[in-house]
Design an enzyme around this catalytic site. Sequence first.
Site, PDB file in Angstrom:
ATOM      1  N   SER A 123      -5.482  11.244  22.884  1.00  0.00           N
ATOM      2  CA  SER A 123      -5.661  12.433  22.025  1.00  0.00           C
ATOM      3  C   SER A 123      -5.670  12.017  20.556  1.00  0.00           C
ATOM      4  O   SER A 123      -6.091  12.792  19.693  1.00  0.00           O
ATOM      5  CB  SER A 123      -4.536  13.446  22.273  1.00  0.00           C
ATOM      6  OG  SER A 123      -3.272  12.826  22.173  1.00  0.00           O
ATOM      7  N   GLU A 127      -1.863  18.302  34.073  1.00  0.00           N
ATOM      8  CA  GLU A 127      -2.339  19.050  32.907  1.00  0.00           C
ATOM      9  C   GLU A 127      -3.147  20.272  33.345  1.00  0.00           C
ATOM     10  O   GLU A 127      -4.094  20.150  34.124  1.00  0.00           O
ATOM     11  CB  GLU A 127      -3.210  18.130  32.026  1.00  0.00           C
ATOM     12  CG  GLU A 127      -3.745  18.841  30.786  1.00  0.00           C
ATOM     13  CD  GLU A 127      -4.244  17.904  29.686  1.00  0.00           C
ATOM     14  OE1 GLU A 127      -4.160  16.665  29.849  1.00  0.00           O
ATOM     15  OE2 GLU A 127      -4.721  18.426  28.661  1.00  0.00           O
TER      16      GLU A 127
HETATM   17  O1  KIV Z   1      -3.900  11.965  25.343  1.00  0.00           O
HETATM   18  C1  KIV Z   1      -2.888  12.671  25.437  1.00  0.00           C
HETATM   19  O2  KIV Z   1      -2.228  13.006  24.451  1.00  0.00           O
HETATM   20  C2  KIV Z   1      -2.476  13.106  26.769  1.00  0.00           C
HETATM   21  C3  KIV Z   1      -1.414  14.159  26.867  1.00  0.00           C
HETATM   22  C4  KIV Z   1      -1.803  15.412  26.222  1.00  0.00           C
HETATM   23  C5  KIV Z   1      -0.959  14.343  28.256  1.00  0.00           C
HETATM   24  O3  KIV Z   1      -2.977  12.621  27.730  1.00  0.00           O
END
Ligand code: KIV
Length: 288
Positions: A64, A204
């Site tokens: 992310s 998720e």
């Molecule tokens: O990339 C990320 O931050 C994640 C989480 C939101 C689970 O995979």
Amino acid sequence: MSSPDTAAPYGAAPAPASRKAMTLARLADMHARGEKIAMLTAYDATFAAVADGAGVDCLLVGDSLGMVCQGLDSTIGVSLDTMCHYTGSVARGLQRVQGAAWLIADLPFGSYQESREQALRSATALMQAGARMVKLEGGGWTVDTVRFMSERGIPVCAHLGLTPQTVYALGGYRVQGRDEASAARLSQDARALQDAGAAMLVLEMVPAPLARAVTAELSRCATIGIGAGRATSGQVLVMHDMLGIHLGRPPKFVRNFMAGSGGIEEALRAYVHAVKDGSFPDDDVHAW
Ligand code: KIV
């Protein structure tokens, strides 16, 4: 008071001696005892240190960071080199404060799909950058890869439900496992991933009853929910989201812990507290 030559610059105070370093065994024990696991994403040294001081059990260097730090519109453009760079920063932040949090790093898109050998090489790079565990997305075909890495001493976290690296194949950021067939497939994948050695599983955006059932079925694999109700073994949020800072609209399951708090560390403590006592998330999280 610390003498000037031992004082950490920029206020990086060592963690309280009472907080023991997190281990796989301790995480398994928390899962078995029903103590909730509080996880947050982290992308830099300072936030990692502050989150550790606030009592966060696990830090995830999530891909992310593509959206949060790099301004991309999905996680697909994040490279392995980039993940190693941010993982190293977070790991050094934790080292500076003798942090206790367990550090997980995402295997980014394109770094593990080709073969299990490619996955092992990519995981090795992340572990050498400071991760203690790697996370990869998907069920089915990933089971063999998870087994291959686990057997070679790499702790693995799986990720089912909404898997952002395959957002185009899934048709958008939407709840997964709503119908009977996809719910059954997800449960089957979860069991197979546990049997292959996954020690943790992120769920998720799946309906709360499904997340509850999967969690109850898994004895050796802790589940960490995000938009999956409150019955999972723990929770994870993107740190920026829970601090109320985002470039777009935050997902409905996010709670802004900065609202009404006296500062960032207090907000992080409030998050840990709310995860531990089960007051986060609300169980009607799927009214979205
Ligand atoms: O990339 C990320 O931050 C994640 C989480 C939101 C689970 O995979």
